[in-house]
Design a protein around this motif. Sequence first.
Motif, PDB file in Angstrom:
ATOM      1  N   GLY A  28       6.555 -19.152  -2.617  1.00 47.16           N
ATOM      2  CA  GLY A  28       6.867 -17.982  -1.825  1.00 47.16           C
ATOM      3  C   GLY A  28       6.503 -16.661  -2.462  1.00 47.16           C
ATOM      4  N   VAL A  29       6.007 -16.693  -3.687  1.00 49.47           N
ATOM      5  CA  VAL A  29       5.703 -15.448  -4.384  1.00 49.47           C
ATOM      6  C   VAL A  29       4.390 -14.813  -3.892  1.00 49.47           C
ATOM      7  N   GLY A  30       3.575 -15.578  -3.185  1.00 45.88           N
ATOM      8  CA  GLY A  30       2.351 -15.031  -2.616  1.00 45.88           C
ATOM      9  C   GLY A  30       1.083 -15.372  -3.359  1.00 45.88           C
ATOM     10  N   LYS A  31       1.093 -16.454  -4.110  1.00 48.66           N
ATOM     11  CA  LYS A  31      -0.083 -16.795  -4.921  1.00 48.66           C
ATOM     12  C   LYS A  31      -1.341 -16.972  -4.074  1.00 48.66           C
ATOM     13  N   SER A  32      -1.231 -17.654  -2.953  1.00 42.99           N
ATOM     14  CA  SER A  32      -2.419 -17.892  -2.113  1.00 42.99           C
ATOM     15  C   SER A  32      -2.877 -16.621  -1.416  1.00 42.99           C
ATOM     16  N   THR A  33      -1.962 -15.902  -0.812  1.00 46.17           N
ATOM     17  CA  THR A  33      -2.325 -14.679  -0.095  1.00 46.17           C
ATOM     18  C   THR A  33      -2.882 -13.631  -1.053  1.00 46.17           C
ATOM     19  N   VAL A  34      -2.185 -13.401  -2.150  1.00 45.74           N
ATOM     20  CA  VAL A  34      -2.643 -12.441  -3.153  1.00 45.74           C
ATOM     21  C   VAL A  34      -3.948 -12.926  -3.771  1.00 45.74           C
ATOM     22  N   GLY A  35      -4.039 -14.223  -4.040  1.00 44.94           N
ATOM     23  CA  GLY A  35      -5.238 -14.777  -4.655  1.00 44.94           C
ATOM     24  C   GLY A  35      -6.483 -14.547  -3.825  1.00 44.94           C
ATOM     25  N   LYS A  36      -6.396 -14.755  -2.517  1.00 43.35           N
ATOM     26  CA  LYS A  36      -7.548 -14.525  -1.633  1.00 43.35           C
ATOM     27  C   LYS A  36      -7.985 -13.063  -1.689  1.00 43.35           C
ATOM     28  N   ARG A  37      -7.012 -12.173  -1.623  1.00 38.98           N
ATOM     29  CA  ARG A  37      -7.334 -10.740  -1.635  1.00 38.98           C
ATOM     30  C   ARG A  37      -7.877 -10.303  -2.989  1.00 38.98           C
ATOM     31  N   LEU A  38      -7.304 -10.839  -4.054  1.00 40.06           N
ATOM     32  CA  LEU A  38      -7.769 -10.509  -5.400  1.00 40.06           C
ATOM     33  C   LEU A  38      -9.210 -10.980  -5.599  1.00 40.06           C
ATOM     34  N   ALA A  39      -9.482 -12.203  -5.193  1.00 40.06           N
ATOM     35  CA  ALA A  39     -10.836 -12.748  -5.321  1.00 40.06           C
ATOM     36  C   ALA A  39     -11.839 -11.892  -4.557  1.00 40.06           C
ATOM     37  N   SER A  40     -11.467 -11.472  -3.371  1.00 36.29           N
ATOM     38  CA  SER A  40     -12.344 -10.625  -2.570  1.00 36.29           C
ATOM     39  C   SER A  40     -12.636  -9.307  -3.288  1.00 36.29           C
ATOM     40  N   ARG A  41     -11.603  -8.697  -3.831  1.00 37.22           N
ATOM     41  CA  ARG A  41     -11.774  -7.412  -4.542  1.00 37.22           C
ATOM     42  C   ARG A  41     -12.645  -7.572  -5.785  1.00 37.22           C
ATOM     43  N   LEU A  42     -12.531  -8.706  -6.463  1.00 36.32           N
ATOM     44  CA  LEU A  42     -13.303  -8.944  -7.685  1.00 36.32           C
ATOM     45  C   LEU A  42     -14.683  -9.541  -7.410  1.00 36.32           C
ATOM     46  N   GLY A  43     -14.929  -9.932  -6.173  1.00 38.60           N
ATOM     47  CA  GLY A  43     -16.203 -10.579  -5.851  1.00 38.60           C
ATOM     48  C   GLY A  43     -16.309 -11.978  -6.430  1.00 38.60           C
TER      49      GLY A  43
END
Length: 187
Positions: A28-43
């Motif tokens: 519930g901490v958001g690993k998947s949601t945050v991970g997708k957005r982080l990956a996008s920002r980092l390319g």
Amino acid sequence: MLQSPAPSNRDRKRRWQREPIVLVGLMGVGKSTVGKRLASRLGLPFVDADNEIEDAAGMSIAEIFARYGEPYFRDGERRVIQRLIDGRPKVIATGGGAFINDATRALILSDALAIWLDADIDVLVDRVRRRDTRPLLRGKDPATVLRELAAIRNPLYAEAHLRVASNNAPHEATVRAILQAIDYGAA
């Protein structure tokens, strides 16, 4: 004999440029949601370890737990994460219990940049109540389960290289906090 200096904090933070980033923390901490957005920002590519486990097993995590039990699931999880940590930069979201396995934790700590996403229990309870697919919560009070898991797991999550709060702010705020923590703006 000359010794090279210990890596600076800046060098440790910049591991994301050459190794996977692995997000750890309670459900519930958001690993998947945050991970997708982080990956996008980092390319970088994004991989959800739970999805990889389900693909490898040909069934959902809930089905794996029901048919074979948690120890069987954790062994498969360890093998999948070992395969995913291949030295190439990417963002990997793990399941909440992945970092608890000694061998998995050691692998992540040596070959990736581990980031603990941490949130207050009340925030997590609110988030996990929105989904009924979590095997560890079946028929149980989420607040009780999360408090018990936090007591056991948080000391192990604390071994991660970085800790970032993921509380009641938009996930984009968590992504920005990670980018700052890994020194992304200075890259």
